[in-house]
Design an enzyme around this catalytic site. Structure first.
Site, PDB file in Angstrom:
ATOM      1  N   GLY A  46       0.719  -1.313  -0.096  1.00 44.45           N
ATOM      2  CA  GLY A  46       0.018  -0.086  -0.078  1.00 44.45           C
ATOM      3  C   GLY A  46       0.820   1.465   0.109  1.00 44.45           C
ATOM      4  O   GLY A  46       2.004   1.015   0.308  1.00 44.45           O
ATOM      5  N   GLN A  51       3.621   9.931   1.229  1.00 47.43           N
ATOM      6  CA  GLN A  51       4.594   9.139   1.072  1.00 47.43           C
ATOM      7  C   GLN A  51       5.184   9.593   0.061  1.00 47.43           C
ATOM      8  O   GLN A  51       6.548   9.346  -0.133  1.00 47.43           O
ATOM      9  CB  GLN A  51       4.458   7.609   1.096  1.00 47.43           C
ATOM     10  CG  GLN A  51       4.044   7.113   2.612  1.00 47.43           C
ATOM     11  CD  GLN A  51       3.976   5.562   2.483  1.00 47.43           C
ATOM     12  OE1 GLN A  51       2.692   5.218   2.049  1.00 47.43           O
ATOM     13  NE2 GLN A  51       5.191   5.023   2.756  1.00 47.43           N
ATOM     14  N   CYS A  93       7.346  -0.313   6.638  1.00 48.21           N
ATOM     15  CA  CYS A  93       6.823   1.024   5.976  1.00 48.21           C
ATOM     16  C   CYS A  93       7.825   1.274   4.891  1.00 48.21           C
ATOM     17  O   CYS A  93       9.078   1.514   5.320  1.00 48.21           O
ATOM     18  CB  CYS A  93       6.542   1.988   6.879  1.00 48.21           C
ATOM     19  SG  CYS A  93       5.816   3.369   6.184  1.00 48.21           S
ATOM     20  N   LEU A  94       7.501   1.686   3.684  1.00 51.18           N
ATOM     21  CA  LEU A  94       8.647   2.199   2.648  1.00 51.18           C
ATOM     22  C   LEU A  94       9.067   3.432   2.988  1.00 51.18           C
ATOM     23  O   LEU A  94      10.143   3.555   2.756  1.00 51.18           O
ATOM     24  CB  LEU A  94       8.012   2.330   1.364  1.00 51.18           C
ATOM     25  CG  LEU A  94       7.232   1.132   0.835  1.00 51.18           C
ATOM     26  CD1 LEU A  94       6.324   1.382  -0.507  1.00 51.18           C
ATOM     27  CD2 LEU A  94       8.129   0.128   0.429  1.00 51.18           C
ATOM     28  N   HIS A 135      -2.938   1.070   8.365  1.00 49.18           N
ATOM     29  CA  HIS A 135      -1.761   1.599   8.155  1.00 49.18           C
ATOM     30  C   HIS A 135      -1.547   2.755   7.202  1.00 49.18           C
ATOM     31  O   HIS A 135      -1.072   3.875   7.469  1.00 49.18           O
ATOM     32  CB  HIS A 135      -0.744   0.596   7.807  1.00 49.18           C
ATOM     33  CG  HIS A 135       0.781   0.978   7.457  1.00 49.18           C
ATOM     34  ND1 HIS A 135       1.916   0.379   8.319  1.00 49.18           N
ATOM     35  CD2 HIS A 135       1.417   1.901   6.578  1.00 49.18           C
ATOM     36  CE1 HIS A 135       2.775   1.163   7.749  1.00 49.18           C
ATOM     37  NE2 HIS A 135       2.490   1.804   6.718  1.00 49.18           N
ATOM     38  N   GLU A 136      -2.322   2.810   6.086  1.00 46.54           N
ATOM     39  CA  GLU A 136      -2.365   3.910   4.991  1.00 46.54           C
ATOM     40  C   GLU A 136      -3.104   4.979   5.528  1.00 46.54           C
ATOM     41  O   GLU A 136      -2.858   6.016   5.257  1.00 46.54           O
ATOM     42  CB  GLU A 136      -2.966   3.322   3.798  1.00 46.54           C
ATOM     43  CG  GLU A 136      -2.082   2.194   3.222  1.00 46.54           C
ATOM     44  CD  GLU A 136      -0.484   2.366   3.086  1.00 46.54           C
ATOM     45  OE1 GLU A 136      -0.174   3.447   3.140  1.00 46.54           O
ATOM     46  OE2 GLU A 136       0.327   1.479   3.247  1.00 46.54           O
ATOM     47  N   HIS A 139      -1.255   6.881   7.844  1.00 46.45           N
ATOM     48  CA  HIS A 139      -0.320   8.067   6.990  1.00 46.45           C
ATOM     49  C   HIS A 139      -1.119   9.379   6.584  1.00 46.45           C
ATOM     50  O   HIS A 139      -0.662  10.207   6.635  1.00 46.45           O
ATOM     51  CB  HIS A 139       0.053   7.312   5.576  1.00 46.45           C
ATOM     52  CG  HIS A 139       1.405   6.626   5.927  1.00 46.45           C
ATOM     53  ND1 HIS A 139       2.513   6.985   6.304  1.00 46.45           N
ATOM     54  CD2 HIS A 139       1.434   5.215   5.490  1.00 46.45           C
ATOM     55  CE1 HIS A 139       3.384   6.030   6.113  1.00 46.45           C
ATOM     56  NE2 HIS A 139       2.955   4.802   5.584  1.00 46.45           N
TER      57      HIS A 139
HETATM   58 NI    NI Z   1       3.873   3.018   5.645  1.00 43.15          NI
END
Ligand code: NI
Length: 168
Positions: A46, A51, A93-94, A135-136, A139
């Site tokens: 995701g 991000q 997480c990226l 999670h998204e 963000h």
């Molecule tokens: Ni993330």
């Protein structure tokens, strides 16, 4: 389509609450396609707009890609309207490279929002999909998974991430 640079902690855009999407236009569609390309390229399950440095409430996600049959999902202005149960899942997480931790979340959620054309949609999600969505959505609210850890664990990650950032 373009691969967008992924913002890394402690970039302030990651800690900023995103704004509701109000304009559905061609630029938004191109942005969504670029977000999807960036997510698959990373690869990640995701991605939230913060991000890639954009403060609109847009998320893309795809948990089906794990079985080799990608199915892109896009949601604008997502919000959790119901939740139940509890799940502890090891998250990464990226935007926080080389960090992962067990995070406690709702096991089942219902998320309401809009598809990329602005049509209302709702998703009932459980387990991994529920984790990814929470999670998204975090963000979009300027929150990271480390914010859901104990203070001590969070401090350890922050120390490690700052060290990584300084080494670059
Ligand atoms: Ni993330």
């Amino acid at each position: 389509m373009a691969i967008l640079p992924i913002r890394l902690y402690p970039d302030p855009v990651l800690l900023t609450e995103a704004r509701e999407v109000t304009d559905i236009n061609g630029e938004l569609q191109r942005f969504i396609d670029n977000m999807a390309a960036t997510m698959y390229h990373a690869p990640g399950l995701g991605l939230a707009a913060n991000q890639v440095g954009d403060l609109r409430r847009v998320i893309v996600f795809d948990v089906a890609q794990r079985d080799g049959s990608p199915e892109l999902k896009v949601m604008l202005n997502p919000r959790i309207v119901a939740c139940e149960g509890e799940i502890i899942h090891n998250e990464g997480c990226l935007s926080l490279p080389d960090c992962s931790a067990e995070v406690r979340r709702h096991r089942k959620i219902c998320v309401a929002g809009f598809d990329r054309e602005g049509k209302p949609m709702e998703i009932e999600a459980e387990d991994l999909l529920a984790v990814v969505l929470q999670h998204e959505i975090d963000h979009l609210n300027g929150k990271l998974f480390i914010d859901r850890l104990s203070r001590l664990k969070r401090m350890l990650f922050i120390k490690k991430l700052k060290k990584q950032a300084a080494a670059k």
